[in-house]
Each structure stands twice: as structure tokens, then as C-alpha cells.
Design an enzyme around this catalytic site. Structure first.
Site, PDB file in Angstrom:
ATOM      1  N   ASP A 134      31.278  19.756  22.147  1.00  0.00           N
ATOM      2  CA  ASP A 134      31.331  19.785  20.685  1.00  0.00           C
ATOM      3  C   ASP A 134      31.350  18.403  20.008  1.00  0.00           C
ATOM      4  O   ASP A 134      30.585  18.166  19.089  1.00  0.00           O
ATOM      5  CB  ASP A 134      32.550  20.630  20.237  1.00  0.00           C
ATOM      6  N   CYS A 188      15.754  37.320  17.200  1.00  0.00           N
ATOM      7  CA  CYS A 188      16.177  37.760  15.859  1.00  0.00           C
ATOM      8  C   CYS A 188      15.159  38.725  15.242  1.00  0.00           C
ATOM      9  O   CYS A 188      15.533  39.612  14.475  1.00  0.00           O
ATOM     10  CB  CYS A 188      16.333  36.570  14.920  1.00  0.00           C
ATOM     11  N   CYS A 194      22.535  37.958   8.768  1.00  0.00           N
ATOM     12  CA  CYS A 194      23.463  36.833   8.580  1.00  0.00           C
ATOM     13  C   CYS A 194      23.140  36.064   7.304  1.00  0.00           C
ATOM     14  O   CYS A 194      24.044  35.647   6.572  1.00  0.00           O
ATOM     15  CB  CYS A 194      23.464  35.904   9.795  1.00  0.00           C
ATOM     16  N   CYS A 198      25.803  35.734   4.125  1.00  0.00           N
ATOM     17  CA  CYS A 198      26.456  34.440   3.869  1.00  0.00           C
ATOM     18  C   CYS A 198      26.802  34.336   2.383  1.00  0.00           C
ATOM     19  O   CYS A 198      25.906  34.369   1.535  1.00  0.00           O
ATOM     20  CB  CYS A 198      25.538  33.288   4.285  1.00  0.00           C
ATOM     21  N   CYS A 243      28.922  35.288   9.641  1.00  0.00           N
ATOM     22  CA  CYS A 243      27.530  35.302  10.130  1.00  0.00           C
ATOM     23  C   CYS A 243      27.472  35.725  11.592  1.00  0.00           C
ATOM     24  O   CYS A 243      26.409  36.094  12.081  1.00  0.00           O
ATOM     25  CB  CYS A 243      26.855  33.959   9.907  1.00  0.00           C
TER      26      CYS A 243
END
Ligand code: SF4
Length: 379
Positions: A134, A188, A194, A198, A243
Site C-alpha cells: 500500500d 464488469c 458502483c 457513488c 462501491c
């Protein structure tokens, strides 16, 4: 040494130490990511938390000149809390996003990567590596995507066929020429759930994210939350995973493989009012081990105040008045004043008027005026 055999041994070892998915990729430049990052920079979509230059973030050999491959790992985390405490009218609670449940995943994944490092060190003389989770220069998602861990969804998360997007990612650049794995096809299709869900329009077409509009990012800022987002956080204290929740690929995905990732319900869904009077030490003791505490106490307390405003919790009024009058941090004084106005009782408005006479900070005074403006809206 046959590198293919070593790869297979490593895959077997990774399962033994609790890594749920492993993939391999080359150290070629991430050219698509590079152009996207440049575009994001131009548009002002970056979060400001990024490490390194765009070149460093997209060219692994800049980070390790002898690099030959990248190993990507994924660990599945739970999406449902066992026996979550209810947020009731008597005791309102906030919530940390799933990514902050259990022990800080950075530590958990770094330990796994360290185990891989030790394993390969024993197998090969002159083995060199550099690990990241990360906070490193490389994009965990771009690496995972190219290493076949999952595809990149329109919600910008990596979606694995096995665990959905509820996975933590990490990687290791190595000087071993492992053969790369194939990426997984985009799954997708025509779905836009999503993007539609949002609340701030942060997901831009083509799998781009405007971090400046993303509630997950905004929960981590230390300044006043811009007005237009205050009503959208609900009771969220850290992160925002709408999401992921709405994504059909996550339906039924809830894995409890790692005891250290199990949330303590009192930490993942804490009572809001006690959060407001917590000392730094108490905060560290209670929340210091979760990833959501990395920015310290202030953003969590600011978000807790906004959550109490969201609930219009009149029981919070005495504590909010105390903060507005006495807290040394302008963001907390000002947000408390705004929240008091939003809750909107006569006592709350009177308290703002009184505190306004003593307040010197311009930004706090502005929030006090916004708080008082609610009396006009309500009347
Ligand atoms: Fe893709 Fe639909 Fe999931 Fe968004 S909600 S990531 S569009 S599958």
C-alpha cells in the site's frame, strides 16, 4: 536452478503460510498506468498520499535496478461482522470500513512477504528483494492486475473471481526471472452499479477515481470536511466501501480465513459520544492497531461529530458544546459548532451564539455562522 520449479515450490509454500492468492509479473513499465497517472495529475485527481514520482511508480527497475520479476499476493478479508452491535437511538455508533477491520493489514501482509523473502533466500544465493504494501511506490492494484490476481473493476478495486474485491494486496520485486502469469479478463461488462451508487460522483468513466471527491479519502483528511460532503458520510468514521458493497462480484463473498482480520465490534463499530472525549493515549490503546487510525485521532473525531450531526443526536449536545468551547483544535471546535446547528435545538443555538462572542479563529467563526444558519432553514 529451474525457475519454474522454484515458482511451483513458492506457490505451494504460499498456501502453507496462509496467502490466499499469488501471481507473478514482469518488471516492464506500467505504461497504461503511467499515462493515467499523468492525466490524473493534470486533472488534480490525486490524493496527495502517493509515494514517489510517476516514473518511480510505474518503472519497477527504478526502485531495484537488478529487478527481474514481481510477486503479487492477496489475502481475503471478511465482509461481514459476526454479531455486529446495533446503533440505537440510545447509543449511536460509527463504523470503520472493512479495510480497517482487525489488525492493521500492512503488518499482516508485510509479515507474509517477509516469510516469502526468507523462503527464497534459503533457495537461492544472491537473492534480492524489495517488498511493498500500500504505502510503497508501486501501485498494488496495477501489479495485481498484471499478475493475474484479479481484474480492475470500474470501482477501481481489484476483483478476484474467488474472493471478490475483499482482498488486501502486496508485492515483492525480486531479482529472480519468474515467468509471468496471464492477466484475467475484464469482467464488469455493462454493469455500472458502483458508479451509480457513488454518492459524490468520484468514480469517473474508464475506472478512474477522483480522490478529491472520494469519501474514503475524505475521511482521512485533517481539515474541515467541505460542506457538500458532510451529509454524505452517514455514520462512517473511516473509509467508505459502498462501491464494493453494491458490486455483484462481491455477492456472497465473506471469508474468515485469518483470525487477525476478525474485527472487534467495539473497535470497528464504536460508540460515538465516548470518542469525543478520548485522550491521545486512550485513542492509541483502543484504535492504535487498526489501519484506520493511521492519521491519528483528529479525523476520526471530526467524522464522529459529523455522524452525531447525521443522527441529530440530542444526547451529544453537552459534549459538542464542551468541544466547541474548549477544544484547542479549530477543526474540532468548528465542526462541533456546525453539528450543534444541524442538531438544531434551542440550547444548541444559544450555545453557538455565546461561544461566538469568545471565538477568535476566522474559520471557526464561519462554521458557527453556518451552524446558526440552520435556525433559518428550520424556522
Ligand atoms: Fe464492475 Fe459492476 Fe462491480 Fe462496478 S459494481 S466494479 S461496474 S461489476
Amino acid at each position: 536452478m529451474a525457475y519454474e520449479q522454484l515458482k511451483q515450490e513458492l506457490i505451494t509454500y504460499s498456501k502453507k503460510i496462509g496467502i490466499d492468492k499469488i501471481g507473478f509479473t514482469s518488471v516492464d513499465e506500467f505504461s497504461e498506468l503511467k499515462s493515467r497517472l499523468k492525466q490524473q495529475q493534470e486533472l488534480g485527481y490525486q490524493s496527495g498520499f502517493e509515494k514517489g514520482s510517476i516514473d518511480e511508480r510505474t518503472e519497477p527497475v527504478r526502485l531495484m535496478p537488478q529487478a527481474q520479476s514481481i510477486i503479487a499476493i492477496a489475502l481475503a478479508y471478511p465482509s461481514k461482522m459476526k454479531k455486529p452491535p446495533k446503533s440505537t437511538k440510545e447509543e449511536r455508533r460509527g463504523v470503520f470500513a472493512r479495510v480497517s477491520w482487525g489488525q492493521d493489514y500492512h503488518h499482516v501482509l508485510r509479515a507474509k512477504l517477509e516469510q516469502i523473502g526468507e523462503f527464497l533466500e534459503k533457495k537461492m544465493d544472491g537473492f534480492e528483494y524489495k517488498s511493498m504494501v500500500d504505502t510503497g511506490e508501486l501501485s498494488d492494484r496495477a501489479v495485481a492486475e498484471r499478475a493475474g490476481i484479479g481484474f480492475s473493476g470500474k470501482n477501481c478495486a481489484i476483483i478476484t473471481p474467488e474472493f471478490g474485491s475483499y482482498v488486501y494486496l502486496g508485492e515483492m520485486i525480486t531479482n529472480i526471472p519468474f515467468t509471468p502469469d496471464e492477466p484475467i479478463d475484464d469482467g464488469c461488462g455493462t454493469c455500472t452499479k458502483c458508479i451509480d451508487a457513488c454518492p459524490t460522483g468520484a468514480l469517473v468513466q474508464g475506472g478512474q477515481l477522483n480522490a478529491q471527491k472520494c469519501l474514503a479519502f475524505l475521511t482521512q483528511t485533517k481539515d474541515f470536511l467541505p460542506d457538500e460532503y458532510r451529509g454524505k458520510l452517514g455514520n462512517t468514521l473511516y473509509g467508505f466501501d459502498n462501491c464494493q458493497v453494491v458490486c455483484p462480484k462481491n455477492k456472497g463473498k465473506d471469508y474468515h480465513f485469518h483470525p487477525e482480520m476478525e474485527p472487534d465490534p467495539e473497535i470497528a463499530k464504536p460508540k460515538l459520544i465516548p470518542l469525543l472525549s478520548m485522550s491521545n493515549r486512550e485513542f492509541k490503546e483502543k484504535f492504535g492497531n487498526v489501519s484506520g487510525s493511521w492519521r491519528g485521532k483528529k479525523p476520526i473525531q471530526r467524522n464522529a461529530i459529523l455522524a452525531l450531526a447525521h443522527y441529530k443526536d440530542e444526547k451529544a449536545i453537552p459534549e459538542l458544546i464542551r468541544l466547541m468551547q474548549q477544544d484547542p483544535r479549530p477543526v474540532i471546535r468548528g465542526t462541533a459548532a456546525w453539528a450543534l446547528g444541524k442538531i438544531g435545538t434551542a440550547t444548541a443555538f444559544e450555545a453557538i451564539k455565546t461561544a461566538k462572542q469568545k471565538e477568535k479563529d476566522e474559520a471557526v467563526l464561519e462554521e458557527m455562522d453556518k451552524g446558526l444558519d440552520f435556525s433559518l432553514i428550520n424556522s
